[in-house]
Design a protein around this motif. Structure first.
Motif, PDB file in Angstrom:
ATOM      1  N   LEU A   1      33.838  26.727  27.646  1.00 32.53           N
ATOM      2  CA  LEU A   1      34.525  27.927  27.172  1.00 32.53           C
ATOM      3  C   LEU A   1      35.732  28.252  28.048  1.00 32.53           C
ATOM      4  N   TRP A   2      35.582  28.030  29.345  1.00 36.99           N
ATOM      5  CA  TRP A   2      36.693  28.253  30.275  1.00 36.99           C
ATOM      6  C   TRP A   2      37.842  27.305  29.955  1.00 36.99           C
ATOM      7  N   ARG A   3      37.489  26.034  29.679  1.00 35.93           N
ATOM      8  CA  ARG A   3      38.520  25.047  29.321  1.00 35.93           C
ATOM      9  C   ARG A   3      39.226  25.437  28.029  1.00 35.93           C
ATOM     10  N   ILE A   4      38.441  25.850  27.015  1.00 38.00           N
ATOM     11  CA  ILE A   4      39.023  26.233  25.737  1.00 38.00           C
ATOM     12  C   ILE A   4      39.939  27.434  25.912  1.00 38.00           C
ATOM     13  N   TYR A   5      39.481  28.406  26.702  1.00 33.28           N
ATOM     14  CA  TYR A   5      40.282  29.609  26.924  1.00 33.28           C
ATOM     15  C   TYR A   5      41.607  29.259  27.567  1.00 33.28           C
ATOM     16  N   PHE A   6      41.563  28.407  28.591  1.00 30.26           N
ATOM     17  CA  PHE A   6      42.800  28.077  29.293  1.00 30.26           C
ATOM     18  C   PHE A   6      43.708  27.189  28.457  1.00 30.26           C
TER      19      PHE A   6
ATOM     20  N   PRO B   1      51.047  31.183  29.104  1.00 29.55           N
ATOM     21  CA  PRO B   1      51.569  32.219  30.000  1.00 29.55           C
ATOM     22  C   PRO B   1      52.425  33.227  29.243  1.00 29.55           C
ATOM     23  N   LYS B   2      52.266  34.491  29.566  1.00 30.56           N
ATOM     24  CA  LYS B   2      52.948  35.553  28.813  1.00 30.56           C
ATOM     25  C   LYS B   2      54.465  35.401  28.851  1.00 30.56           C
ATOM     26  N   GLU B   3      54.985  34.807  29.940  1.00 29.29           N
ATOM     27  CA  GLU B   3      56.437  34.638  30.059  1.00 29.29           C
ATOM     28  C   GLU B   3      56.985  33.671  28.999  1.00 29.29           C
TER      29      GLU B   3
ATOM     30  N   GLN C   1      69.218  26.503  16.430  1.00 29.61           N
ATOM     31  CA  GLN C   1      68.450  26.343  17.679  1.00 29.61           C
ATOM     32  C   GLN C   1      66.971  26.084  17.384  1.00 29.61           C
ATOM     33  N   MET C   2      66.366  25.280  18.248  1.00 27.50           N
ATOM     34  CA  MET C   2      64.935  25.040  18.192  1.00 27.50           C
ATOM     35  C   MET C   2      64.361  25.257  19.584  1.00 27.50           C
ATOM     36  N   GLN C   3      63.271  26.003  19.666  1.00 28.32           N
ATOM     37  CA  GLN C   3      62.577  26.229  20.939  1.00 28.32           C
ATOM     38  C   GLN C   3      61.193  25.611  20.847  1.00 28.32           C
ATOM     39  N   VAL C   4      60.879  24.776  21.822  1.00 33.39           N
ATOM     40  CA  VAL C   4      59.647  23.982  21.795  1.00 33.39           C
ATOM     41  C   VAL C   4      58.842  24.245  23.060  1.00 33.39           C
ATOM     42  N   LEU C   5      57.584  24.620  22.887  1.00 35.61           N
ATOM     43  CA  LEU C   5      56.687  24.816  24.029  1.00 35.61           C
ATOM     44  C   LEU C   5      55.907  23.523  24.261  1.00 35.61           C
ATOM     45  N   PHE C   6      56.140  22.913  25.400  1.00 39.00           N
ATOM     46  CA  PHE C   6      55.556  21.623  25.784  1.00 39.00           C
ATOM     47  C   PHE C   6      54.445  21.872  26.796  1.00 39.00           C
ATOM     48  N   ARG C   7      53.320  21.164  26.622  1.00 40.40           N
ATOM     49  CA  ARG C   7      52.189  21.365  27.526  1.00 40.40           C
ATOM     50  C   ARG C   7      51.537  20.031  27.881  1.00 40.40           C
ATOM     51  N   TYR C   8      51.137  19.900  29.137  1.00 42.85           N
ATOM     52  CA  TYR C   8      50.303  18.764  29.542  1.00 42.85           C
ATOM     53  C   TYR C   8      49.391  19.230  30.666  1.00 42.85           C
ATOM     54  N   ASN C   9      48.269  18.516  30.842  1.00 38.81           N
ATOM     55  CA  ASN C   9      47.322  18.948  31.865  1.00 38.81           C
ATOM     56  C   ASN C   9      47.453  18.100  33.134  1.00 38.81           C
ATOM     57  N   ASN C  10      46.676  18.471  34.140  1.00 36.77           N
ATOM     58  CA  ASN C  10      46.770  17.786  35.434  1.00 36.77           C
ATOM     59  C   ASN C  10      46.406  16.309  35.332  1.00 36.77           C
ATOM     60  N   SER C  11      45.462  15.985  34.454  1.00 35.98           N
ATOM     61  CA  SER C  11      45.038  14.591  34.330  1.00 35.98           C
ATOM     62  C   SER C  11      46.144  13.722  33.737  1.00 35.98           C
TER      63      SER C  11
ATOM     64  N   VAL D   1      59.671  26.834  33.269  1.00 33.12           N
ATOM     65  CA  VAL D   1      58.406  26.203  33.637  1.00 33.12           C
ATOM     66  C   VAL D   1      57.418  27.249  34.145  1.00 33.12           C
ATOM     67  N   GLN D   2      56.171  27.136  33.685  1.00 33.34           N
ATOM     68  CA  GLN D   2      55.080  27.952  34.186  1.00 33.34           C
ATOM     69  C   GLN D   2      53.846  27.052  34.315  1.00 33.34           C
ATOM     70  N   THR D   3      53.009  27.324  35.299  1.00 32.50           N
ATOM     71  CA  THR D   3      51.794  26.535  35.473  1.00 32.50           C
ATOM     72  C   THR D   3      50.568  27.438  35.504  1.00 32.50           C
ATOM     73  N   THR D   4      49.419  26.857  35.090  1.00 32.34           N
ATOM     74  CA  THR D   4      48.127  27.507  35.227  1.00 32.34           C
ATOM     75  C   THR D   4      47.240  26.566  36.036  1.00 32.34           C
ATOM     76  N   THR D   5      45.986  26.899  36.165  1.00 34.35           N
ATOM     77  CA  THR D   5      45.072  26.056  36.937  1.00 34.35           C
ATOM     78  C   THR D   5      45.024  24.634  36.395  1.00 34.35           C
TER      79      THR D   5
END
Length: 243
Positions: free
Chosen positions: A33-38, A43-45, A99-109, A168-172
């Motif tokens: 559940l913690w993984r799904i939540y994160f 990030p709000k920004e 204009q196009m704005q794209v939110l890109f995400r990847y994890n630590n692994s 750029v913003q990071t989480t755990t």
């Protein structure tokens, strides 16, 4: 005083094992559940649109008529060589601003996998620009002849667009990057728009991208995105700051 019977010891041992098993299941579910939540916790920004001069000018000209659009496409890379590496949890196309704005995400692994895939001596740093990203727009050069679309012989044009800015913003667990692409015009002749990802240390646009996600397809419907109060407020603040 008589000694406890063996069955009593077994009963105690069973209770202990049951409690440990229940605790293990609880911790596993809590972790999932913690993984799904994160994974969904942007990030709000980065939740709204990112104002710049191009977007502010378009808003000044079109006001409430300015549209924010998106499409439902695959959001995570699923090829064998990049399964789960990269994601685009959201993007918006703003036609009045081009204009196009794209939110890109990847994890630590993903950073660990990149070090392995490219034989790096150390893992790329988190929170920095590790990957080269761009939009690849494919256009039908013979839009007047629809018959060639059926047999795949149509003439195609490719146009690669690079980002003009990013945040750029990071989480755990994750790195999030909101990219802004200007000079993006999706017309009736545009067949598809891809979001291409290359490792920054080995960029070759003639080679297959490290990861690719489709953002737009001409057979998919545009979906309207709410132009929120917070977005308008951010654009107004950007305009006032520049005056």
């Amino acid at each position: 005083m008589s000694k406890p019977r063996k069955s009593y010891y077994f009963w105690i041992a069973g209770k202990v094992l049951y409690a440990l098993l229940a605790l293990g299941i609880f911790l596993m579910v809590a972790y999932l559940l913690w993984r799904i939540y994160f994974s969904d916790n942007i990030p709000k920004e980065l939740k709204g649109i990112s104002p710049n001069a191009v977007l502010a000018e378009a808003y000044e000209q079109h006001g409430e008529e300015m549209r924010l659009q998106t499409q439902e496409q695959g959001t995570i890379t699923r090829n064998e060589n990049n399964y789960g590496y990269f994601a685009v949890p959201q993007f918006v196309y703003i036609p009045e601003a081009g204009q196009m704005q794209v939110l890109f995400r990847y994890n630590n692994s993903t950073l660990e996998a990149t070090a392995k895939d490219f034989g790096l001596s150390e893992q790329p740093p988190k929170g920095e620009i590790v990957y080269d990203v761009s939009l690849l727009q494919i256009t039908d050069l013979t839009p007047e002849d629809l018959s060639d679309n059926k047999d795949g012989s149509e003439m195609l044009g490719e146009h690669r667009i690079h980002p003009t800015s990013y945040t750029v913003q990071t989480t755990t667990l994750y790195t999030f990057i909101l990219y802004t692409f200007d000079n993006v015009t999706v017309t009736d002749d545009t067949l598809v728009v891809y979001f291409d990802i290359y490792y920054g240390g080995a960029v070759d646009y003639e080679a297959t991208a490290y990861g690719t996600l489709r953002l737009y397809h001409n057979e998919s419907d545009w979906l309207e995105v709410e132009f929120k109060k917070s977005d308008k407020k951010a654009l107004q603040a950007y305009k006032e700051q520049g005056e």
